[in-house]
Design a protein around this motif. Sequence first.
Motif, PDB file in Angstrom:
ATOM      1  N   TYR A  56       0.856  -1.180   0.000  1.00 18.65           N
ATOM      2  CA  TYR A  56       0.000   0.000   0.000  1.00 18.65           C
ATOM      3  C   TYR A  56       0.893   1.232   0.000  1.00 18.65           C
ATOM      4  CZ  TYR A  56      -3.692  -3.166   1.536  1.00 18.65           C
ATOM      5  OH  TYR A  56      -4.596  -4.191   1.626  1.00 18.65           O
ATOM      6  N   LYS A  57       0.407   2.292  -0.642  1.00 16.00           N
ATOM      7  CA  LYS A  57       1.139   3.556  -0.637  1.00 16.00           C
ATOM      8  C   LYS A  57       0.257   4.581   0.065  1.00 16.00           C
ATOM      9  CE  LYS A  57       3.623   4.973  -4.395  1.00 16.00           C
ATOM     10  NZ  LYS A  57       3.912   5.691  -5.669  1.00 16.00           N
ATOM     11  N   PHE A  64       0.091   8.462   1.611  1.00 15.25           N
ATOM     12  CA  PHE A  64       0.797   9.730   1.517  1.00 15.25           C
ATOM     13  C   PHE A  64       0.654  10.517   2.807  1.00 15.25           C
ATOM     14  CE2 PHE A  64       0.327   8.620  -2.935  1.00 15.25           C
ATOM     15  CZ  PHE A  64       1.629   8.813  -3.362  1.00 15.25           C
ATOM     16  N   ASP A  80       2.127  14.488   1.297  1.00 14.43           N
ATOM     17  CA  ASP A  80       2.549  14.196  -0.083  1.00 14.43           C
ATOM     18  C   ASP A  80       3.855  13.400  -0.175  1.00 14.43           C
ATOM     19  OD1 ASP A  80       0.529  14.730  -1.799  1.00 14.43           O
ATOM     20  OD2 ASP A  80       1.461  16.447  -2.773  1.00 14.43           O
ATOM     21  N   PRO A 100       5.661   9.594   0.378  1.00 16.92           N
ATOM     22  CA  PRO A 100       5.169   8.219   0.418  1.00 16.92           C
ATOM     23  C   PRO A 100       5.605   7.432   1.658  1.00 16.92           C
ATOM     24  CG  PRO A 100       6.996   8.384  -1.121  1.00 16.92           C
ATOM     25  CD  PRO A 100       6.748   9.767  -0.592  1.00 16.92           C
ATOM     26  N   THR A 106      -7.338   5.390  -2.505  1.00 11.09           N
ATOM     27  CA  THR A 106      -6.110   6.097  -2.154  1.00 11.09           C
ATOM     28  C   THR A 106      -6.078   6.294  -0.639  1.00 11.09           C
ATOM     29  OG1 THR A 106      -7.104   8.291  -2.507  1.00 11.09           O
ATOM     30  CG2 THR A 106      -5.916   7.300  -4.378  1.00 11.09           C
ATOM     31  N   TYR A 107      -4.867   6.473  -0.140  1.00 14.76           N
ATOM     32  CA  TYR A 107      -4.646   6.566   1.305  1.00 14.76           C
ATOM     33  C   TYR A 107      -3.779   7.785   1.593  1.00 14.76           C
ATOM     34  CZ  TYR A 107      -5.823   1.623   0.725  1.00 14.76           C
ATOM     35  OH  TYR A 107      -6.438   0.446   0.375  1.00 14.76           O
ATOM     36  N   HIS A 108      -4.237   8.635   2.509  1.00 19.31           N
ATOM     37  CA  HIS A 108      -3.350   9.704   2.964  1.00 19.31           C
ATOM     38  C   HIS A 108      -3.678  10.081   4.402  1.00 19.31           C
ATOM     39  CE1 HIS A 108      -6.586  12.569   1.807  1.00 19.31           C
ATOM     40  NE2 HIS A 108      -5.999  13.390   2.632  1.00 19.31           N
ATOM     41  N   TYR A 119      -2.090  16.769  -5.776  1.00 19.50           N
ATOM     42  CA  TYR A 119      -1.612  15.845  -4.746  1.00 19.50           C
ATOM     43  C   TYR A 119      -1.163  14.533  -5.379  1.00 19.50           C
ATOM     44  CZ  TYR A 119      -4.009  19.172  -1.739  1.00 19.50           C
ATOM     45  OH  TYR A 119      -4.413  20.323  -1.111  1.00 19.50           O
ATOM     46  N   GLU A 120      -0.234  13.864  -4.694  1.00 21.57           N
ATOM     47  CA  GLU A 120       0.312  12.620  -5.231  1.00 21.57           C
ATOM     48  C   GLU A 120      -0.764  11.555  -5.425  1.00 21.57           C
ATOM     49  OE1 GLU A 120       3.356  12.097  -6.478  1.00 21.57           O
ATOM     50  OE2 GLU A 120       3.728  14.218  -6.063  1.00 21.57           O
ATOM     51  N   ASN A 121      -1.738  11.476  -4.504  1.00 22.74           N
ATOM     52  CA  ASN A 121      -2.760  10.431  -4.660  1.00 22.74           C
ATOM     53  C   ASN A 121      -3.698  10.718  -5.837  1.00 22.74           C
ATOM     54  OD1 ASN A 121      -4.093  12.474  -3.349  1.00 22.74           O
ATOM     55  ND2 ASN A 121      -4.780  11.258  -1.622  1.00 22.74           N
ATOM     56  N   LEU A 167      -1.880   9.493  -8.909  1.00 23.04           N
ATOM     57  CA  LEU A 167      -1.990   8.030  -9.002  1.00 23.04           C
ATOM     58  C   LEU A 167      -3.221   7.618  -9.804  1.00 23.04           C
ATOM     59  CD1 LEU A 167      -1.309   6.419  -5.496  1.00 23.04           C
ATOM     60  CD2 LEU A 167       0.097   6.257  -7.544  1.00 23.04           C
TER      61      LEU A 167
END
Length: 199
Positions: free
Chosen positions: A2-3, A5, A8, A10, A131-133, A186-188, A191
Amino acid sequence: MYKVFVNDKPLFLTNEVAKETDFQLFLLESIDIEQLIIKMFNNKIKKAYLYYPDEKEILKKVKEKIPVKKAGGGLVYNNKQEVLFIFRNGKWDLPKGGVDKGEENDAAAIREVEEETGVTNLKITKKLQKTYHVFKRNGLYRLKITNWYEMTTDFEGIPIPQAEEGIEKVAWLNREEIKQALNNSYENIKLLFEEEKVV
């Protein structure tokens, strides 16, 4: 794997130990996860791996250490194949928001897109990745898990940003504009576009 954030940056949840050296590896069982998150928020750690041997259990173990907030969101296409974006906190984002108690994830995603943008006649065409943050609210860190859905609409009106949610702008962006917007996103969110091969 899992990734997640964190500001931002990882944080990988993994059951494999790699030989690379450009990141720090922590054991999920023994780490003070809040201290790790604080260091990532303060740019003291740029990239980290959390190791746990059982891949099926790893997310469950993280959820035991940090409260979870579920959300739903939409990657919405109009008839011109443009994608619906919102602009908030100085960045381009996709509409999303929290799942209410007893509400299904897909229903929450549609409701949030409608509330944040004023766009209606939404139809879900497929489920996208989660997505996960990690975010901080009222002094507490939480793990936001967002269930994303691809949607279409024949909406022809003018989108209206939900000002009370801090949304400054709502816009339909074409492929070229999406590329530019993702440079300030944002990075997610990036993705999702990698997965969908939109740009």
